[in-house]
Design an enzyme around this catalytic site. Structure first.
Site, PDB file in Angstrom:
ATOM      1  N   ASP A  21      66.471  56.361   0.783  1.00 23.73           N
ATOM      2  CA  ASP A  21      65.353  56.975   0.071  1.00 23.73           C
ATOM      3  C   ASP A  21      65.163  58.424   0.522  1.00 23.73           C
ATOM      4  OD1 ASP A  21      63.226  57.165  -1.622  1.00 23.73           O
ATOM      5  OD2 ASP A  21      61.835  56.033  -0.372  1.00 23.73           O
ATOM      6  N   ASN A  23      66.160  61.281  -1.406  1.00 23.02           N
ATOM      7  CA  ASN A  23      67.100  62.277  -1.966  1.00 23.02           C
ATOM      8  C   ASN A  23      66.357  63.349  -2.771  1.00 23.02           C
ATOM      9  OD1 ASN A  23      69.063  60.604  -0.968  1.00 23.02           O
ATOM     10  ND2 ASN A  23      69.710  59.802  -2.961  1.00 23.02           N
ATOM     11  N   SER A  66      68.206  50.221  -8.084  1.00 12.27           N
ATOM     12  CA  SER A  66      67.375  49.020  -8.244  1.00 12.27           C
ATOM     13  C   SER A  66      67.175  48.707  -9.720  1.00 12.27           C
ATOM     14  CB  SER A  66      66.015  49.239  -7.578  1.00 12.27           C
ATOM     15  OG  SER A  66      65.229  50.099  -8.378  1.00 12.27           O
ATOM     16  N   THR A  67      66.695  47.497  -9.991  1.00 15.04           N
ATOM     17  CA  THR A  67      66.399  47.115 -11.377  1.00 15.04           C
ATOM     18  C   THR A  67      65.311  48.029 -11.955  1.00 15.04           C
ATOM     19  OG1 THR A  67      65.015  45.402 -10.367  1.00 15.04           O
ATOM     20  CG2 THR A  67      67.094  44.676 -11.321  1.00 15.04           C
ATOM     21  N   GLU A  68      64.520  48.639 -11.068  1.00  8.96           N
ATOM     22  CA  GLU A  68      63.431  49.530 -11.520  1.00  8.96           C
ATOM     23  C   GLU A  68      63.921  50.968 -11.766  1.00  8.96           C
ATOM     24  OE1 GLU A  68      62.981  47.300  -8.831  1.00  8.96           O
ATOM     25  OE2 GLU A  68      62.042  45.945 -10.279  1.00  8.96           O
ATOM     26  N   ASN A  69      65.091  51.307 -11.214  1.00  9.95           N
ATOM     27  CA  ASN A  69      65.591  52.684 -11.359  1.00  9.95           C
ATOM     28  C   ASN A  69      65.955  53.052 -12.801  1.00  9.95           C
ATOM     29  OD1 ASN A  69      67.221  52.817  -8.080  1.00  9.95           O
ATOM     30  ND2 ASN A  69      65.205  53.548  -8.692  1.00  9.95           N
ATOM     31  N   ARG A  72      64.028  55.849 -14.611  1.00 11.53           N
ATOM     32  CA  ARG A  72      64.222  57.292 -14.342  1.00 11.53           C
ATOM     33  C   ARG A  72      64.808  57.998 -15.567  1.00 11.53           C
ATOM     34  NH1 ARG A  72      65.264  58.386  -8.049  1.00 11.53           N
ATOM     35  NH2 ARG A  72      63.815  56.830  -7.328  1.00 11.53           N
ATOM     36  N   ARG A 189      64.637  51.949   6.643  1.00 11.39           N
ATOM     37  CA  ARG A 189      64.172  52.723   5.489  1.00 11.39           C
ATOM     38  C   ARG A 189      63.814  54.125   5.952  1.00 11.39           C
ATOM     39  NH1 ARG A 189      60.807  51.250   0.123  1.00 11.39           N
ATOM     40  NH2 ARG A 189      61.260  53.242  -0.845  1.00 11.39           N
ATOM     41  N   SER A 197      60.191  47.395  -1.338  1.00 15.75           N
ATOM     42  CA  SER A 197      60.692  47.732  -2.680  1.00 15.75           C
ATOM     43  C   SER A 197      61.704  46.730  -3.258  1.00 15.75           C
ATOM     44  CB  SER A 197      61.299  49.141  -2.676  1.00 15.75           C
ATOM     45  OG  SER A 197      60.334  50.082  -2.300  1.00 15.75           O
ATOM     46  N   GLU A 208      64.537  42.787  11.799  1.00 11.43           N
ATOM     47  CA  GLU A 208      63.705  43.823  12.412  1.00 11.43           C
ATOM     48  C   GLU A 208      63.636  44.994  11.426  1.00 11.43           C
ATOM     49  OE1 GLU A 208      62.125  43.545  15.315  1.00 11.43           O
ATOM     50  OE2 GLU A 208      62.943  41.526  15.569  1.00 11.43           O
TER      51      GLU A 208
HETATM   52  C1  FPP Z   1      66.288  57.251  -3.601  1.00 11.82           C
HETATM   53  O1  FPP Z   1      65.904  58.592  -3.480  1.00 11.82           O
HETATM   54  C2  FPP Z   1      67.690  57.108  -3.857  1.00 11.82           C
HETATM   55  C3  FPP Z   1      68.215  56.508  -4.962  1.00 11.82           C
HETATM   56  C4  FPP Z   1      67.410  55.944  -6.032  1.00 11.82           C
HETATM   57  C5  FPP Z   1      69.660  56.407  -5.169  1.00 11.82           C
HETATM   58  C6  FPP Z   1      70.533  56.215  -3.971  1.00 11.82           C
HETATM   59  C7  FPP Z   1      71.871  56.696  -4.355  1.00 11.82           C
HETATM   60  C8  FPP Z   1      72.726  57.431  -3.605  1.00 11.82           C
HETATM   61  C9  FPP Z   1      72.474  57.751  -2.209  1.00 11.82           C
HETATM   62  C10 FPP Z   1      73.988  57.978  -4.179  1.00 11.82           C
HETATM   63  C11 FPP Z   1      74.963  57.058  -4.823  1.00 11.82           C
HETATM   64  C12 FPP Z   1      75.318  55.835  -4.080  1.00 11.82           C
HETATM   65  C13 FPP Z   1      76.530  55.506  -3.590  1.00 11.82           C
HETATM   66  C14 FPP Z   1      76.740  54.140  -3.008  1.00 11.82           C
HETATM   67  C15 FPP Z   1      77.672  56.421  -3.576  1.00 11.82           C
HETATM   68  P1  FPP Z   1      64.771  59.129  -4.454  1.00 11.82           P
HETATM   69  O2  FPP Z   1      65.441  59.776  -5.606  1.00 11.82           O
HETATM   70  O3  FPP Z   1      63.828  58.040  -4.811  1.00 11.82           O
HETATM   71  O4  FPP Z   1      64.083  60.175  -3.541  1.00 11.82           O
HETATM   72  P2  FPP Z   1      62.564  60.634  -3.585  1.00 11.82           P
HETATM   73  O5  FPP Z   1      61.734  59.426  -3.246  1.00 11.82           O
HETATM   74  O6  FPP Z   1      62.496  61.685  -2.545  1.00 11.82           O
HETATM   75  O7  FPP Z   1      62.314  61.159  -4.965  1.00 11.82           O
END
Ligand code: FPP
Length: 241
Positions: A21, A23, A66-69, A72, A189, A197, A208
């Site tokens: 989480d 990114n 996730s199923t919720e993504n 986006r 996390r 989540s 843990e």
């Molecule tokens: C959450 O950050 C991250 C994700 C929903 C996607 C995770 C995906 C990757 C790390 C890349 C692709 C995966 C692989 C296995 C190569 P967010 O966007 O919710 O961050 P925020 O909460 O700061 O907006």
């Protein structure tokens, strides 16, 4: 502090789960588009898989979608799909060489054809590997996983493959996507959010929890070792004294 040196190599968790989480916030802090945060996040996947492998971790489960993504914006979803394809294309040879088995949690067949074919290839070409399992959660939800398991148990019951007495907390695990992985020891996390989540709900029973304020694209090997070092200080009683 160099946590890699502090970690007890004899007491490494067997199975780690990570909710990747932060990114988006990482990108925003730098005035970059969110997609750049996901790119930096996928670079971290490469680093952390390698670190887990070197530490001798048996299973790593990453929450990638996730199923919720699906809620986006479509361009962000497309970017995540592109990154998945890129990851598999660039990493598969190394994953095979390192005897790592890829396993998917969730119904990835709902993804675009190109993603489905790359992932299916990776699953097929690593199916015999047994040094480490890399579980990638794609279109995954913990509640959905439990419902799916329940339906499959009922189907096996109806087909006389199992009896009612065969159903217990251990046999239930065989119906989860993680059936080949050891019990989940540690859930990590990053990014300061204190929630689960819909991730690995059944598997979390005795895990843990480790929460960190570091955003996923900044979560490096030292942060991983810090989490493991913290894990090693915990008194795990599994309900006993
Ligand atoms: C959450 O950050 C991250 C994700 C929903 C996607 C995770 C995906 C990757 C790390 C890349 C692709 C995966 C692989 C296995 C190569 P967010 O966007 O919710 O961050 P925020 O909460 O700061 O907006």
């Amino acid at each position: 502090m160099n946590y890699k040196e502090l970690v007890d190599k004899e007491n490494i968790p067997k199975h780690i789960g990570i909710i990747m989480d932060g990114n988006g916030r990482w990108a925003k802090k730098r005035g970059l588009p969110r997609s750049m945060g996901h790119k930096a996040g996928s670079d971290k996947v490469v680093e952390i898989v390698e670190s887990c492998y070197n530490l001798g971790i048996k299973a790593l489960t990453l929450y990638a979608f996730s199923t919720e993504n699906w809620k986006r914006p479509s361009d962000e979803i497309s970017k995540l799909m592109e990154l998945l394809i890129f990851y598999v294309k660039t990493q598969l040879a190394k994953i095979k060489k390192n005897n790592i088995k890829i396993n998917v949690l969730g119904d990835y067949t709902k993804f675009p054809d190109k993603v489905v074919s790359e992932i299916t290839k990776a699953l097929n070409e690593t199916s015999e590997n047994d040094k480490m399992i890399l579980n990638i959660a794609l279109n995954y939800g913990g509640q959905q996983e439990i419902v799916r398991a329940t339906k499959n148990i009922i189907s096996d019951l109806n087909n006389n493959i199992i009896t009612l007495d065969d159903i217990n907390t251990d046999s239930f695990k065989k119906y989860l996507y993680t059936f080949e992985s050891p019990d989940l020891d540690l859930l990590i996390r990053p990014s300061g959010e204190l929630r689960v989540s819909n991730f690995l709900l059944y598997q979390l029973a005795y895990s843990e929890f480790y929460f960190s304020d570091v955003l996923w694209p900044d979560f490096d090997e030292n942060e991983l070792c810090k989490a493991i070092y913290d894990f090693q200080s915990r008194d795990r009683r599994f309900g006993g004294l």
